[in-house]
Design an enzyme around this catalytic site. Structure first.
Site, PDB file in Angstrom:
ATOM      1  N   ASP A  64      36.276  53.729  42.127  1.00  0.00           N
ATOM      2  CA  ASP A  64      36.914  54.383  40.977  1.00  0.00           C
ATOM      3  C   ASP A  64      38.073  53.588  40.378  1.00  0.00           C
ATOM      4  OD1 ASP A  64      38.554  54.677  43.166  1.00  0.00           O
ATOM      5  OD2 ASP A  64      38.698  56.856  43.090  1.00  0.00           O
ATOM      6  N   HIS A  65      38.662  52.685  41.144  1.00  0.00           N
ATOM      7  CA  HIS A  65      39.837  51.964  40.649  1.00  0.00           C
ATOM      8  C   HIS A  65      39.453  50.726  39.836  1.00  0.00           C
ATOM      9  CE1 HIS A  65      42.049  54.525  43.367  1.00  0.00           C
ATOM     10  NE2 HIS A  65      43.191  53.923  43.095  1.00  0.00           N
ATOM     11  N   ASP A 119      44.426  56.100  50.264  1.00  0.00           N
ATOM     12  CA  ASP A 119      45.015  56.318  48.950  1.00  0.00           C
ATOM     13  C   ASP A 119      46.055  57.406  49.091  1.00  0.00           C
ATOM     14  OD1 ASP A 119      44.242  55.675  45.843  1.00  0.00           O
ATOM     15  OD2 ASP A 119      45.192  57.620  46.146  1.00  0.00           O
ATOM     16  N   ARG A 379      52.246  59.084  38.216  1.00  0.00           N
ATOM     17  CA  ARG A 379      53.268  58.046  38.433  1.00  0.00           C
ATOM     18  C   ARG A 379      53.648  57.411  37.104  1.00  0.00           C
ATOM     19  NH1 ARG A 379      50.635  55.997  44.020  1.00  0.00           N
ATOM     20  NH2 ARG A 379      51.766  57.534  45.229  1.00  0.00           N
ATOM     21  N   SER A 535      52.319  54.105  46.559  1.00  0.00           N
ATOM     22  CA  SER A 535      50.924  54.055  46.992  1.00  0.00           C
ATOM     23  C   SER A 535      50.770  53.729  48.475  1.00  0.00           C
ATOM     24  CB  SER A 535      50.175  53.024  46.162  1.00  0.00           C
ATOM     25  OG  SER A 535      50.263  51.767  46.775  1.00  0.00           O
ATOM     26  N   ARG A 537      48.733  51.288  49.380  1.00  0.00           N
ATOM     27  CA  ARG A 537      48.117  49.956  49.419  1.00  0.00           C
ATOM     28  C   ARG A 537      48.712  49.097  50.533  1.00  0.00           C
ATOM     29  NH1 ARG A 537      50.546  48.845  43.446  1.00  0.00           N
ATOM     30  NH2 ARG A 537      49.377  50.764  43.208  1.00  0.00           N
TER      31      ARG A 537
HETATM   32  C1  MIC Z   1      47.969  54.399  43.077  1.00  0.00           C
HETATM   33  O1  MIC Z   1      47.876  55.460  42.462  1.00  0.00           O
HETATM   34  O2  MIC Z   1      49.018  53.734  43.127  1.00  0.00           O
HETATM   35  C2  MIC Z   1      46.744  53.876  43.792  1.00  0.00           C
HETATM   36  C3  MIC Z   1      46.271  52.705  43.042  1.00  0.00           C
HETATM   37  O3  MIC Z   1      45.738  54.858  43.776  1.00  0.00           O
HETATM   38  C4  MIC Z   1      47.151  53.555  45.235  1.00  0.00           C
HETATM   39  C5  MIC Z   1      46.126  52.866  46.021  1.00  0.00           C
HETATM   40  C6  MIC Z   1      45.995  51.401  45.712  1.00  0.00           C
HETATM   41  O4  MIC Z   1      46.978  50.751  45.404  1.00  0.00           O
HETATM   42  O5  MIC Z   1      44.871  50.912  45.794  1.00  0.00           O
HETATM   43  C7  MIC Z   1      47.603  54.765  46.042  1.00  0.00           C
HETATM   44  O6  MIC Z   1      48.043  55.730  45.459  1.00  0.00           O
HETATM   45  O7  MIC Z   1      47.590  54.722  47.271  1.00  0.00           O
HETATM   46 FE1  SF4 Z   2      43.531  56.588  40.775  1.00  0.00          FE
HETATM   47 FE2  SF4 Z   2      45.834  56.428  42.101  1.00  0.00          FE
HETATM   48 FE3  SF4 Z   2      45.774  57.056  39.509  1.00  0.00          FE
HETATM   49 FE4  SF4 Z   2      44.879  58.775  41.271  1.00  0.00          FE
HETATM   50  S1  SF4 Z   2      46.983  58.045  41.091  1.00  0.00           S
HETATM   51  S2  SF4 Z   2      43.904  58.227  39.343  1.00  0.00           S
HETATM   52  S3  SF4 Z   2      43.941  57.453  42.783  1.00  0.00           S
HETATM   53  S4  SF4 Z   2      45.178  55.103  40.428  1.00  0.00           S
END
Ligand code: MIC
Ligand code: SF4
Length: 644
Positions: A64-65, A119, A379, A535, A537
């Site tokens: 999905d990313h 995630d 975010r 996140s 990550r």
């Molecule tokens: C995010 O919303 O920051 C992400 C991208 O979903 C991350 C995961 C990632 O960095 O791959 C998260 O929330 O953990």
């Molecule tokens: Fe995707 Fe992270 Fe955004 Fe949720 S917050 S939509 S998991 S990038």
């Protein structure tokens, strides 16, 4: 003494430790999820652990990313994940099937079960009464192999909801109110449980919006009870048999109680650049906007989309505004396509995106320079949208839609009578985008397909006797993982390639950091409070590991990032005396004499500043288990040793 909702689930899944606040507990994990941006690494780690088939009740991999596919990297990674899933017993949700948290809630989550996901927004599952926690990829890999997941037993916070939301006030406004009260670090070490009469007025998708954004509080997770509303949601998903009732005991004891009268809430926005910088829409009303994005794992449900469509119907997006909409899942997309709501959106001038994270993680739709963008996301960290000076406001779908029509911040309560939108008695069920794993008999013949973008896990080594390193970077408070390891369309495709992605580490704060760290060989990062918020990550730990970072010395850490550092074998240190933060400057030569012995004996660490000729003290609070992980050089080596 009675138990809270979360304590009940923890008790049922407790493998080790005691349910005493602050102690280390090991939990049995029933379900796991990964998404592609953290998934490739998690599956490489799972392969390295060497267990042939997952031992969980259900593990699902979502794509999905990284769906932009501007080069071969994303498609290769998708193919790798698809093949690895087939081989090792994991369900694979194909690109196009939707955002992990939305799909998991619809199709797989079960009340009373434990779920960890690579995630940070995995707590979305708390909307149906799961204990759902965001974790590093390596933790997920270990759990897939049947290993326990360790957390520090959190404090319990009860958010007592009374009353009922006024028309056009949304679940998003509830969580923005909680963020205003608790702040982005107020939830660290806590589980947030929602209760009270007001809970009965909230549908499952609304509850999930709230638990999803509990991640922004820094909380371990958030959870709602599993009640008749949960049951009817699961029934509408043709999964009534997955329902179990789950309520806290009447005499459950909470460490903290917050009361919110839903009827007193107004539409709100989290202003740049932090989810807790909350103002009412009334305060912002009339301010010109440039962009509106609706979707993300926070607000992309059928209900959200239908409300947006109802507002847009028969109207036109304002001349100066670009409106982008991404429905959260194939189920949602298909339903609004069939019932005509999608046509209403298109007619009004919306730009329809695929069911994926998209603009939320800077994968396209970056706003214009200095542009004001209203987003229903979770975010709004600086630069995350892909436009360095973009001004991102987090708002409800209702506020977003009406503002898109007016071209300025607009309070949706001005719309008058609310359009009533209910959960349908039956969602459209079609799981044809979920691929089942091979049977045990066939799994050996499945070939794992690896593209050239996939590079191995970085080299680790056991903790040395003494660390000699220089301060390669000094940063302030609330550093996010988007600072440490930025995402976006240019960098995300490198998630499977640590040597390449490490060249972008911390470049938002200091362009020279990767080169400097590499040149130094061994280095230490110094930071302020709530370091690593955001996140899950693990790249925010693996890239520093690759660049030679041995320790991170800060005022305080965010939960997931701290455990990712430990998993990577990087020392997470905190100042004994926070004022000592001032005593280290960029480039200072630091020595941590006898660090290994001090860690082994649970003693504070001496940090000698050779440049300044001073000494300060640092803490490294580790449990017996995390101590063993640090000494082994990280969780991967530790697990391999344990399994051998
Ligand atoms: C995010 O919303 O920051 C992400 C991208 O979903 C991350 C995961 C990632 O960095 O791959 C998260 O929330 O953990
Ligand atoms: Fe995707 Fe992270 Fe955004 Fe949720 S917050 S939509 S998991 S990038």
């Amino acid at each position: 003494m009675g138990l809270t909702l979360a304590q009940k689930i923890i008790k049922e899944h407790l493998l080790s430790g005691e349910m005493v606040v602050g102690s280390d507990i090991g939990l049995k994990i029933d379900q796991t999820l990964t998404q592609d941006a953290t998934g490739t690494m998690a599956y490489l780690e799972f392969e390295a652990i060497g267990i042939p088939r997952v031992k969980t009740e259900k593990s699902v991999a979502y794509i999905d990313h990284n769906t932009l596919q501007t080069g071969f990297e994303n498609a290769d990674d998708h193919r790798f994940i698809q093949s690895v899933c087939k081989k090792h017993g994991i369900y694979f949700s194909r690109p196009g099937n939707g955002i992990c948290h939305q799909v998991h809630l619809e199709r797989f989550g079960k009340p009373g079960k434990t779920l960890i996901g690579s995630d940070s927004h995995t707590p979305t599952g708390g909307g149906i009464g799961m204990l759902a926690i965001g974790a590093g990829g390596l933790d997920v890999a270990v759990a897939m192999g049947g290993g326990a997941y360790y957390i520090t037993m959190p404090k319990m916070v009860r958010v007592n909801l009374t009353g009922k939301l006024k028309p056009w006030v949304s679940a998003k406004d509830i969580i923005l109110e909680v963020l205003k009260i608790m702040s982005v670090k107020g939830g660290v070490g806590k589980i947030i449980e929602y209760g009270g009469e007001g809970v009965k007025t909230l549908t499952v998708p609304e509850r999930a919006t709230i638990t999803n954004m509990g991640a922004e509080l820094g909380a371990t997770t958030s959870i709602f009870p599993s009640d008749e509303i949960t049951k009817s949601f699961l029934k509408a998903q043709s999964r009534e048999e997955d329902w179990t009732p789950l309520l806290p005991d009447a005499d459950a004891v909470y460490d903290e109680v917050i009361d919110i009268d839903l009827s007193s809430l107004e539409p709100m926005a989290a202003c740049p650049h932090s989810p807790d910088n909350v103002k009412s829409i009334k305060e912002l009303e009339g301010k010109k906007i440039d962009q509106v994005c609706i979707g993300s794992c926070t607000n992309s449900s059928y209900l959200d989309m239908m409300r947006v469509a109802a507002i847009l119907k028969g109207n036109k997006v304002a001349e100066g505004v670009s409106l982008a909409i991404a429905p959260g899942s194939k189920q949602v997309f298909n339903m609004i396509a069939k019932n005509g709501a999608l046509a209403d959106m298109i007619e009004a001038g919306a730009r329809i995106l695929e069911s994926a994270c998209g603009p939320c993680i800077g994968m396209g739709q970056s706003p214009n320079s200095g542009g004001i963008s209203l987003r229903t996301f979770n975010r709004n960290f600086e630069g995350r949208s892909g436009t360095a000076d973009g001004q991102i406001y987090l708002v409800s779908p209702e506020t977003a839609a009406v503002s898109a029509l007016k071209g300025v911040f607009t309070d949706p309560t001005s719309l008058g009578d609310e359009v009533k939108i209910e959960i349908p008695p039956q969602f459209l069920i079609n799981d044809n985008m979920v691929i089942e794993p091979a049977s045990e008999a066939e799994m050996d013949s499945v070939e794992v397909l690896r593209g050239p973008n996939i590079k191995p896990y970085p080299k680790t080594s056991p903790l040395g006797d003494t660390i000699e390193a220089s301060c390669a970077l000094k940063v302030g408070d609330n550093i996010t993982t988007d600072h440490i390891m930025p995402a976006g369309a240019k960098i995300l495709p490198l998630r499977s390639n640590i040597p390449a992605i490490s060249q972008h580490c911390f470049t938002v704060c200091d362009k020279e950091f990767p080169k400097r760290a590499e040149m130094l060989g061994s280095s230490i990062i110094v930071g302020g409070a709530n370091y690593g918020q955001g996140s899950s990550r693990e790249h925010a730990a693996l890239a520093p590991l690759y660049l030679g970072v041995k320790a991170v010395l800060v005022k305080s850490f965010a939960r997931i990032h701290r455990s990712n550092l430990i998993n990577a074998g990087i020392l997470p240190l905190t100042f004994v005396n926070e004022a000592d933060y001032e005593k280290i400057a960029l480039g200072d030569e630091l020595v941590l004499p006898d660090v290994k012995k001090l860690i082994e004996n649970g003693k504070d660490i001496v940090v000698e500043n050779k440049t300044k000729g001073t000494k300060i003290m640092a803490k490294c609070e580790l449990t017996e288990r995390t101590k063993a992980i640090i000494l082994a050089g990280g969780l991967l080596d530790f697990t391999k040793k344990e399994n051998s």
